[in-house]
Design an enzyme around this catalytic site. Sequence first.
Site, PDB file in Angstrom:
ATOM      1  CD  GLU B  60     -10.287  -6.603   4.604  1.00 17.70           C
ATOM      2  OE1 GLU B  60     -11.340  -6.030   4.627  1.00 17.70           O
ATOM      3  OE2 GLU B  60      -9.562  -6.415   3.346  1.00 17.70           O
ATOM      4  CG  HIS B 130      -0.373  -0.374   0.459  1.00 21.37           C
ATOM      5  ND1 HIS B 130      -0.881   0.759   0.202  1.00 21.37           N
ATOM      6  CD2 HIS B 130      -0.914  -1.397  -0.020  1.00 21.37           C
ATOM      7  CE1 HIS B 130      -1.959   0.357  -0.672  1.00 21.37           C
ATOM      8  NE2 HIS B 130      -1.885  -0.677  -0.784  1.00 21.37           N
TER       9      HIS B 130
END
Lengths: 392, 325
Positions: B60, B130
């Site tokens: 990322e 999540h």
Amino acid sequence: MSNATSTTETVHRVSFLDKDSLSIPILKILQADGTTFEKAVLPVIDQALAERIYDTCVFTRVLDERMLGAQRQGRISFYMTCTGEEASIVGSVAALDNEDVILAQYREHAAIRYRGFSTEQFMNQMFSNEKDLGKGRQMPIHYGSQALHYQTISSPLATQIPQATGVGYSLKMQGKRNVAICYFGEGAASEGDFHAGLNMAAVLKSPTIFFCRNNGYAISTPTSEQFAGNGIASRGIGYGMHTIRVDGNDMLAVLAATQQARAYALEHNAPVLIEAMTYRLGAHSSSDDPSGYRSKEEEAKWQQHDPVKRFKLWMMNKGWLSESDDQGLYEKYRQEVLAAVKVAEKLPVTHVDEIINDVYDTPTPRLKQQLATLKQHIKKYPDSYPHSAGRV
Amino acid sequence: MAKINMLQAINDALTIAMEADDKTVLFGEDVGHFGGVFRATSGLQEKFGRDRCFNTPLTEQGIAGFANGLASNGMTAIAEIQFADYIFPAIDQIVNESAKFRYRSGNEFNVGGIIYRTPYGGGIAGGHYHSQSPEAYFTQTAGLKVVVPRNAYQAKGLLLASIRDKNPVVFFEPKRLYRASVGEVPEGDYEIELGKAEVVKEGTDITLLAWGAQMEIIENAAQMAAKKGISCEIIDLRTLAPWDVDTVAASVKKTGRLLINHEAPLTGGFAGEIAATIQEECFLHLESPISRVCGLDTPYPLVHEKEYMPDALKTFEAIKASMKY
């Protein structure tokens, strides 16, 4: 199975590899006395290029000496020198096209000078005055110039590395015959950004030169406490990258390696890693004292490898420079730098209105409201805001 | 107008943006041939080629750093962070680099062409890696815009506006609505202006404010309140940074009451900022304290998702409490 590693050999008894398994030679062209090694293949260089390189080195030496002095006198808040690393920085930038994009760490002011950053522009940045391209928003030495394709320095370490991968990729996408070059120290190579950036460059085929100045220290931390492997070069190979290690105090070796790295990057749309083995002769910055972490003997030893002196001897051997030319050059820059200091430090700082500009492309209503409130306050207490009072 | 879901609307916006400008590049983990784990980028690599729509390595911070480099050199970079929960490795590149590029360089360089798209929020039984709603981390960073759409129509228009905005944008997509939210979406190119809240439904007694997936929650709560004779005005903030103080303040001056609902934990959440500002703007109009109905100050709990959530019932109770002052 899509695992594209290249190992094909099999063995049938346990056999480990270690860092000594990887032999990485170091490129040397120029000897200490200014002559070249017998079998050395020289870079592409003529007298004009050599003079521009040497001129940049002398300017940088003078700037470093004078501005460190100015910092000690309290005239600027901070300074960093590149003393000892001039060959790595100038030798590499001299191999590039003027439109190749430079993403530097913070110690590469010789590179922006080589591109044409004027003495006045250096001073405007360091004194944060109203002519500073960066509008007085960053500490001294955070130079940047769109016109010179030199991206503005950011203080957080290694952030420029994956960015350089993106810049290189953009140049490829735009069909330009240019590369990105990214400077960083061996300490920065410990940051996650380094690994992210190199891996992405190799996988995504970005024409980018990653130039590591392995200068021995990250502030006070020596390389022995920074990495246990075979320097930074081995990592380039690990990421599947064309890699070379050079003597970073050898102007001709750095120039030759970077010229060929650039040609390779363009031809193959691929990154290259250069590890330049050098030594930071000065302190990390004006805020630290190297006598606290390294010996005088060590520094004296490296003084003998002075890259500027070595290149000077080569120039003299070629008949392209005399002692008196050299003295004259130093004298010219000493006067020029001193004169520029005197002008720059008298200029006012950037207008307070600039405080809200460039946060976004246009200031938001909230920002305008905050500025208006601030200006009312400054008008009420002008003595407390000497930079802005009288100009609101 | 065709009825499509939010993922299709996002895919449609990306297609339009990439067709309109060949300097637009889209990348992230698994976004290439596979089309992303939620399939938001399906078919784009086939349409635009591997140079313009591609998988990145799993990093990322690399994705965000690469985006900064691309945009600093004149490209538009659409970077997908696979889940908002995984944006944290990239936070330095976003907060210290993307957000400050223009300011620190005196506008010598900027990365206005960046958009970070990322699915956020709970309600999908995803546990705490999540399900997070990290928008408030970014609202404090000057130089970033933060946008959250609530349905398919909004997603397409706000996404196109975000891609073309001259500032870096973090675009949070409510993933529990990806397929659940189906609505009419125009086929052509349209934009919804950033920085503007939308009054979704007018009312007279209390203003309910939310964004993204929580809009559905406050709408349900408003229906429950209506049965008790309470008239709720409903506002979708849409852009959190910079946010539309004027629209919210005008509404609160009319209704005299404000309830803010968000899924992220209460403490340090964006509702606190809104409450403080509206208290200052509307002090003499307020009939009750500004109410916050938010997630608990816990990591997102898997089995107690329902308990954690600032749902319609909790919102309904808060509306009634506010009305009793």
